[in-house]
Enzyme design. Structure first.
Site, PDB file in Angstrom:
ATOM      1  N   TYR A 181     -39.949 -24.584 -33.826  1.00 21.18           N
ATOM      2  CA  TYR A 181     -40.881 -23.715 -34.547  1.00 21.18           C
ATOM      3  C   TYR A 181     -42.324 -24.154 -34.393  1.00 21.18           C
ATOM      4  O   TYR A 181     -43.228 -23.341 -34.487  1.00 21.18           O
ATOM      5  CB  TYR A 181     -40.535 -23.698 -36.038  1.00 21.18           C
ATOM      6  CG  TYR A 181     -39.445 -22.726 -36.423  1.00 21.18           C
ATOM      7  CD1 TYR A 181     -38.163 -22.880 -35.939  1.00 21.18           C
ATOM      8  CD2 TYR A 181     -39.720 -21.665 -37.268  1.00 21.18           C
ATOM      9  CE1 TYR A 181     -37.166 -21.994 -36.296  1.00 21.18           C
ATOM     10  CE2 TYR A 181     -38.728 -20.778 -37.635  1.00 21.18           C
ATOM     11  CZ  TYR A 181     -37.451 -20.945 -37.148  1.00 21.18           C
ATOM     12  OH  TYR A 181     -36.474 -20.067 -37.501  1.00 21.18           O
ATOM     13  N   ASP A 238     -31.938 -22.629 -39.472  1.00 17.82           N
ATOM     14  CA  ASP A 238     -32.258 -21.209 -39.658  1.00 17.82           C
ATOM     15  C   ASP A 238     -31.000 -20.375 -39.411  1.00 17.82           C
ATOM     16  O   ASP A 238     -30.638 -19.507 -40.211  1.00 17.82           O
ATOM     17  CB  ASP A 238     -33.372 -20.804 -38.684  1.00 17.82           C
ATOM     18  CG  ASP A 238     -33.731 -19.336 -38.806  1.00 17.82           C
ATOM     19  OD1 ASP A 238     -33.878 -18.858 -39.955  1.00 17.82           O
ATOM     20  OD2 ASP A 238     -33.849 -18.650 -37.774  1.00 17.82           O
ATOM     21  N   LYS A 248     -26.870 -31.212 -31.448  1.00 21.01           N
ATOM     22  CA  LYS A 248     -26.313 -30.857 -30.140  1.00 21.01           C
ATOM     23  C   LYS A 248     -26.505 -32.069 -29.241  1.00 21.01           C
ATOM     24  O   LYS A 248     -27.158 -32.021 -28.192  1.00 21.01           O
ATOM     25  CB  LYS A 248     -27.025 -29.599 -29.614  1.00 21.01           C
ATOM     26  CG  LYS A 248     -26.400 -28.982 -28.386  1.00 21.01           C
ATOM     27  CD  LYS A 248     -25.068 -28.303 -28.646  1.00 21.01           C
ATOM     28  CE  LYS A 248     -24.448 -27.829 -27.343  1.00 21.01           C
ATOM     29  NZ  LYS A 248     -23.044 -27.390 -27.508  1.00 21.01           N
ATOM     30  N   ASP A 305     -28.192 -18.623 -42.426  1.00 22.27           N
ATOM     31  CA  ASP A 305     -27.859 -17.194 -42.524  1.00 22.27           C
ATOM     32  C   ASP A 305     -26.347 -16.999 -42.484  1.00 22.27           C
ATOM     33  O   ASP A 305     -25.782 -16.190 -43.224  1.00 22.27           O
ATOM     34  CB  ASP A 305     -28.489 -16.398 -41.365  1.00 22.27           C
ATOM     35  CG  ASP A 305     -29.830 -15.785 -41.751  1.00 22.27           C
ATOM     36  OD1 ASP A 305     -30.499 -16.350 -42.635  1.00 22.27           O
ATOM     37  OD2 ASP A 305     -30.197 -14.741 -41.175  1.00 22.27           O
ATOM     38  N   ASP A 307     -22.428 -25.808 -32.399  1.00 24.12           N
ATOM     39  CA  ASP A 307     -21.527 -24.696 -32.059  1.00 24.12           C
ATOM     40  C   ASP A 307     -20.221 -24.818 -32.849  1.00 24.12           C
ATOM     41  O   ASP A 307     -19.686 -23.838 -33.369  1.00 24.12           O
ATOM     42  CB  ASP A 307     -21.283 -24.605 -30.544  1.00 24.12           C
ATOM     43  CG  ASP A 307     -20.948 -25.951 -29.892  1.00 24.12           C
ATOM     44  OD1 ASP A 307     -21.082 -27.000 -30.552  1.00 24.12           O
ATOM     45  OD2 ASP A 307     -20.554 -25.949 -28.704  1.00 24.12           O
TER      46      ASP A 307
HETATM   47  C1  IPM Z   1     -36.203 -18.075 -42.860  1.00 21.48           C
HETATM   48  C2  IPM Z   1     -36.771 -16.954 -42.026  1.00 21.48           C
HETATM   49  C3  IPM Z   1     -38.029 -17.451 -41.336  1.00 21.48           C
HETATM   50  C4  IPM Z   1     -37.605 -18.618 -40.451  1.00 21.48           C
HETATM   51  C5  IPM Z   1     -38.762 -16.387 -40.538  1.00 21.48           C
HETATM   52  C6  IPM Z   1     -39.145 -15.207 -41.424  1.00 21.48           C
HETATM   53  C7  IPM Z   1     -39.970 -16.928 -39.828  1.00 21.48           C
HETATM   54  O1  IPM Z   1     -35.831 -16.489 -41.128  1.00 21.48           O
HETATM   55  O2  IPM Z   1     -36.895 -18.518 -43.798  1.00 21.48           O
HETATM   56  O3  IPM Z   1     -35.078 -18.480 -42.597  1.00 21.48           O
HETATM   57  O4  IPM Z   1     -37.151 -18.407 -39.317  1.00 21.48           O
HETATM   58  O5  IPM Z   1     -37.716 -19.756 -40.894  1.00 21.48           O
HETATM   59 MG    MG Z   2     -33.922 -17.375 -41.331  1.00 22.06          MG
END
Ligand code: IPM
Ligand code: MG
Length: 360
Positions: free
Chosen positions: A146, A251, A195, A255, A227
């Site tokens: 990032y 990240d 990884k 999710d 993975d």
């Molecule tokens: C998160 C989001 C952010 C990230 C985006 C919006 C830049 O996906 O907070 O997980 O990738 O960190």
């Molecule tokens: Mg995210």
């Protein structure tokens, strides 16, 4: 206690969910005799609309002057919003990355918990969901891909893009320490995800995590390739307590972890630096498609406010009360649309906030 709280309502559903979290905080203030002073801060699209940029020095300084910041969500619909006509460094997301970096918020805590009442929403096979799960993803937030150097150029007539994944041992050590400290207050297990079979940055990550682990003999450390972890999260999520990982892996995995709870509208997060300061926000996005319709689930933001009470202000009793009120409302059968199930009472954003505040 007197607390200075910065409030970033943000974009999309942000303003309406933050309003409910503030409603709950106000109730906590009354019930437990605290004083919460709120300062409104602009970030993301809301800041672009006023200042032309997603993050201003003014917001950074005002956030630094607060003890903690509570945030809704930022960003809009990339296809239709004019914010996305701007170059990437001026879009809403750049504001979020900028404030993380400016405030040195390197530790991102994302709990993923399967609520008993919401077990039906879990997309996993019933024999897997029956075991339940309660994990915390500790994501490094200010390093790695990032924030590494990047460029897009034409090399010998070929369009070429480069992103850089770099970590130094200090960056790894400080996030690893956080993970072990939190694990000590939980089930004392850390699974470090990397990884290391391919990446140098992961091989260093693994070494440094092992060095840190030596100071926490009561915590059981394991390592897992990313993975495999993606697979284990859907096969056997109950095995995880604290998952420690770098920015990009975190990240993606966070999710996935939130989706297996079946209710991303329930998941809170905290981004911390090495002081007591924190930025607290729901794990979900700004859902522009349902913004302003009183349909959003405010619970993730309310639970983020509970994390703020716990981590920044050390108000454990108050944080417990907020979490208990959320569970009570679920037990009584109230649901927003995203987590509705048969026989439950469907309510809007504002009513959900009021129901929770009433139970503090
Ligand atoms: C998160 C989001 C952010 C990230 C985006 C919006 C830049 O996906 O907070 O997980 O990738 O960190
Ligand atoms: Mg995210």
């Amino acid at each position: 206690m007197r607390c200075r709280i910065g409030v970033i309502a943000g974009d999309g559903i942000g303003p309406e969910i933050v309003r409910e979290a503030v409603k709950v905080l106000d109730q906590v203030a009354v019930k437990y005799g605290h004083e919460f002073d709120y300062t409104e801060l602009l970030l993301g699209g809301a800041s672009i609309d006023v200042h032309g940029v997603p993050l201003t020095e003014e917001t950074i300084q005002a956030a630094k002057a607060c003890d903690a910041v509570l945030m809704g969500s930022i960003g809009g619909d990339a296809k239709t919003s004019p914010w996305y006509q701007l170059e990437p460094s001026r879009r809403p997301e750049a504001g979020l990355l900028g404030i993380r970096k400016a405030l040195n918020l390197f530790a991102n805590l994302r709990p993923a918990y399967l609520y008993e009442e919401l077990r039906g929403a879990c997309p996993l096979r019933e024999d897997i969901s029956a075991a339940g799960f309660d994990m915390l993803i500790m994501r490094e937030l200010t390093g790695g891909l990032y924030f590494g150097a990047r460029k897009t150029e034409v090399v010998d007539g070929v369009r070429t893009a480069v992103d850089t994944l770099s970590y130094n041992e200090q960056e790894i050590r400080r996030i690893a320490k956080r993970a072990f400290e939190i694990a000590m207050k939980r089930r004392r297990k850390v699974c470090s995800v990397d990884k290391a079979n391919v990446l140098d940055s992961s091989r260093l990550w693994r070494k440094v995590v092992e060095e840190v682990a030596a100071d926490y003999p009561q915590v059981e450390l394991s390592h897992m390739y990313v993975d495999n972890c993606a697979m284990q999260l859907v096969m056997n999520p109950a095995q995880f307590d604290v998952i420690l990982t770098e920015n990009m892996f975190g990240d993606i995995l966070s999710d996935e972890a939130s989706m297996v709870t079946g209710s991303i509208g329930m998941l809170s997060s905290a981004s911390l630096n090495d002081t007591r300061f924190g930025l607290y926000e729901p794990s979900h996005g700004s859902a522009p498609d349902i913004a302003g319709q009183d349909r959003a689930n405010p619970i993730a933001t309310i639970l983020s406010a509970a994390m703020m009470l716990r981590y920044t202000f050390d108000l454990d009793k108050e944080a417990d009360a907020v979490e208990a009120a959320v569970r009570q409302v679920l037990k009584e059968g109230f649901r927003t649309g995203d987590i509705r199930s048969e026989g439950c009472t469907c309510v809007g954003t504002a009513e959900m906030g009021s129901l929770i505040a009433d139970r503090i």
